[in-house]
Design a protein around this motif. Sequence first.
Motif, PDB file in Angstrom:
ATOM      1  N   GLU A   1       0.827  -1.194   0.000  1.00 35.51           N
ATOM      2  CA  GLU A   1       0.000   0.000   0.000  1.00 35.51           C
ATOM      3  C   GLU A   1       0.870   1.255   0.000  1.00 35.51           C
ATOM      4  OE1 GLU A   1      -3.079  -0.337  -0.347  1.00 35.51           O
ATOM      5  OE2 GLU A   1      -3.938   1.648   0.048  1.00 35.51           O
ATOM      6  N   SER A   2       1.986   1.225   0.743  1.00 36.43           N
ATOM      7  CA  SER A   2       2.918   2.352   0.757  1.00 36.43           C
ATOM      8  C   SER A   2       3.511   2.585  -0.637  1.00 36.43           C
ATOM      9  CB  SER A   2       4.031   2.078   1.776  1.00 36.43           C
ATOM     10  OG  SER A   2       4.989   3.111   1.748  1.00 36.43           O
ATOM     11  N   LYS A   3       3.861   1.492  -1.302  1.00 38.50           N
ATOM     12  CA  LYS A   3       4.425   1.597  -2.653  1.00 38.50           C
ATOM     13  C   LYS A   3       3.443   2.269  -3.603  1.00 38.50           C
ATOM     14  CE  LYS A   3       4.592  -2.075  -5.235  1.00 38.50           C
ATOM     15  NZ  LYS A   3       4.945  -3.417  -5.744  1.00 38.50           N
ATOM     16  N   SER A  30      13.116   3.219  -0.953  1.00 41.62           N
ATOM     17  CA  SER A  30      13.189   2.632   0.400  1.00 41.62           C
ATOM     18  C   SER A  30      12.194   1.483   0.553  1.00 41.62           C
ATOM     19  CB  SER A  30      12.902   3.706   1.448  1.00 41.62           C
ATOM     20  OG  SER A  30      13.850   4.755   1.362  1.00 41.62           O
ATOM     21  N   THR A  31      11.015   1.641  -0.046  1.00 38.07           N
ATOM     22  CA  THR A  31      10.013   0.569   0.007  1.00 38.07           C
ATOM     23  C   THR A  31      10.478  -0.647  -0.779  1.00 38.07           C
ATOM     24  OG1 THR A  31       8.289   2.259   0.160  1.00 38.07           O
ATOM     25  CG2 THR A  31       7.582   0.030  -0.384  1.00 38.07           C
ATOM     26  N   TYR A  32      11.134  -0.416  -1.923  1.00 38.06           N
ATOM     27  CA  TYR A  32      11.677  -1.534  -2.700  1.00 38.06           C
ATOM     28  C   TYR A  32      12.707  -2.314  -1.880  1.00 38.06           C
ATOM     29  CZ  TYR A  32       9.586  -0.185  -7.180  1.00 38.06           C
ATOM     30  OH  TYR A  32       8.710   0.065  -8.191  1.00 38.06           O
ATOM     31  N   VAL A  33      13.493  -1.585  -1.078  1.00 38.28           N
ATOM     32  CA  VAL A  33      14.471  -2.268  -0.217  1.00 38.28           C
ATOM     33  C   VAL A  33      13.751  -3.219   0.730  1.00 38.28           C
ATOM     34  CG1 VAL A  33      16.169  -1.927   1.609  1.00 38.28           C
ATOM     35  CG2 VAL A  33      16.171  -0.417  -0.367  1.00 38.28           C
ATOM     36  N   THR A  34      12.675  -2.725   1.344  1.00 36.92           N
ATOM     37  CA  THR A  34      11.911  -3.554   2.285  1.00 36.92           C
ATOM     38  C   THR A  34      11.307  -4.766   1.596  1.00 36.92           C
ATOM     39  OG1 THR A  34      11.361  -1.539   3.500  1.00 36.92           O
ATOM     40  CG2 THR A  34      10.087  -3.508   4.007  1.00 36.92           C
ATOM     41  N   LEU A  35      10.875  -4.599   0.343  1.00 33.55           N
ATOM     42  CA  LEU A  35      10.246  -5.687  -0.407  1.00 33.55           C
ATOM     43  C   LEU A  35      11.258  -6.610  -1.077  1.00 33.55           C
ATOM     44  CD1 LEU A  35       7.327  -3.678  -2.046  1.00 33.55           C
ATOM     45  CD2 LEU A  35       7.159  -5.306  -0.177  1.00 33.55           C
ATOM     46  N   GLY A  36      12.558  -6.310  -0.925  1.00 32.96           N
ATOM     47  CA  GLY A  36      13.594  -7.177  -1.480  1.00 32.96           C
ATOM     48  C   GLY A  36      13.892  -6.931  -2.954  1.00 32.96           C
ATOM     49  N   LYS A  37      13.421  -5.812  -3.522  1.00 39.55           N
ATOM     50  CA  LYS A  37      13.686  -5.489  -4.932  1.00 39.55           C
ATOM     51  C   LYS A  37      14.930  -4.607  -5.001  1.00 39.55           C
ATOM     52  CE  LYS A  37       8.875  -5.946  -6.369  1.00 39.55           C
ATOM     53  NZ  LYS A  37       7.740  -5.343  -7.099  1.00 39.55           N
ATOM     54  N   THR A  38      16.103  -5.256  -4.891  1.00 45.03           N
ATOM     55  CA  THR A  38      17.365  -4.527  -4.732  1.00 45.03           C
ATOM     56  C   THR A  38      17.739  -3.729  -5.972  1.00 45.03           C
ATOM     57  OG1 THR A  38      18.095  -6.288  -3.252  1.00 45.03           O
ATOM     58  CG2 THR A  38      19.773  -4.782  -4.074  1.00 45.03           C
ATOM     59  N   ILE A  53      22.120  -1.374   1.414  1.00 52.27           N
ATOM     60  CA  ILE A  53      21.955  -2.364   0.337  1.00 52.27           C
ATOM     61  C   ILE A  53      23.256  -3.117   0.083  1.00 52.27           C
ATOM     62  CG2 ILE A  53      21.521  -2.632  -2.126  1.00 52.27           C
ATOM     63  CD1 ILE A  53      19.535  -0.315  -1.889  1.00 52.27           C
ATOM     64  N   TYR A  54      24.371  -2.383  -0.054  1.00 59.18           N
ATOM     65  CA  TYR A  54      25.649  -3.061  -0.338  1.00 59.18           C
ATOM     66  C   TYR A  54      26.096  -3.916   0.843  1.00 59.18           C
ATOM     67  CZ  TYR A  54      26.240  -0.539  -4.697  1.00 59.18           C
ATOM     68  OH  TYR A  54      26.073  -0.082  -5.982  1.00 59.18           O
ATOM     69  N   SER A  55      25.675  -3.516   2.036  1.00 58.91           N
ATOM     70  CA  SER A  55      25.952  -4.373   3.193  1.00 58.91           C
ATOM     71  C   SER A  55      25.213  -5.698   3.068  1.00 58.91           C
ATOM     72  CB  SER A  55      25.539  -3.652   4.480  1.00 58.91           C
ATOM     73  OG  SER A  55      25.679  -4.498   5.595  1.00 58.91           O
ATOM     74  N   SER A  56      23.947  -5.625   2.600  1.00 56.55           N
ATOM     75  CA  SER A  56      23.177  -6.857   2.435  1.00 56.55           C
ATOM     76  C   SER A  56      23.752  -7.744   1.340  1.00 56.55           C
ATOM     77  CB  SER A  56      21.717  -6.519   2.110  1.00 56.55           C
ATOM     78  OG  SER A  56      21.612  -5.899   0.839  1.00 56.55           O
TER      79      SER A  56
END
Length: 678
Positions: A110-112, A140-148, A178-181
């Motif tokens: 919903e945030s996206k 930032s929302t893409y990061v949460t959803l795993g869309k790197t 992201i680069y840490s992940s």
Amino acid sequence: MAQITVPTIESEEEKVDELFYYFNNGLEEKAYQEAHHSLRIFKSTKAITNTNLLLAYYHNKYVAVDSSIYYTNRALRSKKSPEDSLGVRLTILSYQLLALNNNKKGLFQESKKWYIKGAELSEKHNETNLYYTHLHGLASTYVTLGKTEEALALFDKCITYSSDEEIILGSYINLGSIYSSLSKYEKSNAYLQKARDICEKDTYRNHALVNVIINIGDNYFDRGETDKALTAYYEAKKISNESRYYDLELILLGKIGNILYNDKQDSEALLIFSNTLVKAINLGNLDIEMNSHHMLEKLSVRKGDYRSAYNHGAHYAKIKDSIRNSQAEKEINSLEVKFKTLEKEKTIKLLQIENLNKSLNIKNKDADIEKYKLQKAIIAKQNENQVLQLQNGVEKRKNEIALLKEKEALKALELDREKTIKYIVLVAFFILLIPIVGLLIIYYQKLRAQALLNIKEKEINEQQVASLKKDQELKLIKASIRGQDQERKKIAQEMHDSVGGNLAAIKLQFSQLSNHPDKLKLIYSQLDDTYEQVRSISHNLLPKKIRENEFVFLIKEYIHTVKEASEISINVSFYDEEKINNLHKILQNELFSIFQELTTNTLKYAKASTIDIQLDLLNDSLFFVYEDDGVGFDVSITTSGIGLNNIKNRIETYNGILHIDSKHNRGTNIHIEIPLKA
């Protein structure tokens, strides 16, 4: 009650500017109190809209997510000119607030959706800063959803093209994360160091500094240096708590709890996750609430407490299903694909124009620049046309579906009509008899229900008399009861004389129908007459005080009685009174009952000193706001009471919306919205 002078439009705008000045300069509570007071006296749409938006920002800042969403939607509904520059900017800011609040609730899809809608509207109206603000939030929302990959592309775009230092700072922090992940710690540290350099320039960037420290702690944790990671997390937690960044504090508590769980420090981990669960419930963060139940389930299994493990597991599954069901994945993903497609097409066309611009001859520079501007305008128009075509396609499909449903309904009606014709001769007698019997049964049940209701009202009124200790109120109630008795006697007499006489005549006509079939038309006429008499009697069942008095007068009279019998201060405002007095009498009766129930609850339980009530009729909708400064209550427990359930049932009858916001020692806010047109 004293008359309030209505301010001019100019003074209202000056007052709104003053409220925002308070909010932006550390006087948030003063801004909040005066904003609530101003909403009751403001008349201009612009002032009302901006004040609602300010209240939405206030609740967002202190993580009262549901209240922030409520005031954001009120701001969107109250604006009248969505296409002017101020209206467009307010809409974009509202979309950003909806995205932020849904992100805090854990509803990332919903945030996206709201970030994409905000980016599209910002670009369409050349709101560059807001465009990159929404792109940053979407990344930032893409990061949460795993869309790197999508997140990296958008953050790089923000760093390259945005001139806003805050957006650049946020992009550095997110790129470091992201680069840490991806286990690319050198790149991660390089971006985090750039972010820390920006934070150290200004002392007010504590929020960004907390995020930087969190990412540094994550890098320590990934390398197996858990002691250093815990040190960083506790440092960030202390700053978050002091600065009231409760959402970041929840994230940090989860990270600390995971480390303690992995180190098998179960007692410390249990305390951490129990604390996190309570705070997540209070803040309405479903994602962290779900994770806390999951970790508590694992800790309970490790301790052998399988009953607690089962309870936490059940809560975990329930919240997970709730989040999944609340997110309209298909619609949001479709919107995302359209957005990406338009972005790619726009990028390709801009590159084509850029290549064409490089090949221009210097001698024809002015003409070529005009051609470039014209080409860019054409591309913008093409993008706008594509969006309109997509919207028209959706509307066309909706119309086709509506036509198909209408045809199916017509076919169903035709089949029902044919069946009725086939059997009407065989069951005519029963068809005529059953409605009469049913009507009598319904009316008898209604009389019994009315009698029980009158008894209940009498008991409630007697309790109010005892609590208020007013002999005058007792006399009024007894007079009302005598009036109701007279009304019931009158209705009984009318039932016996008119409806009973008609039914006796109809029965006689039926007994002679076989010998005189021509009397069928007379029977139908007598049935119609009986129906109209019953309908008239039903309308007379409304309380006499509702039928014979104006609604606003009744409310003010009731408030006067309560204020005389207690030390509580009650402030009430209506807009506008003439339209409210013209509401349907049945709806007025329901509203009066709701008003009495809320006031009685406050007098009994709230220990309040002030009640503020606002009843507005705007844009074919009725808005009822009830606030007190009492002790408050736990919404998750108290909303199951009989009184509040009665209020919910009354509102649901009119397809209305009930929102309750209350916590211990913070008072109670109740918002009711009832549409007056279907």
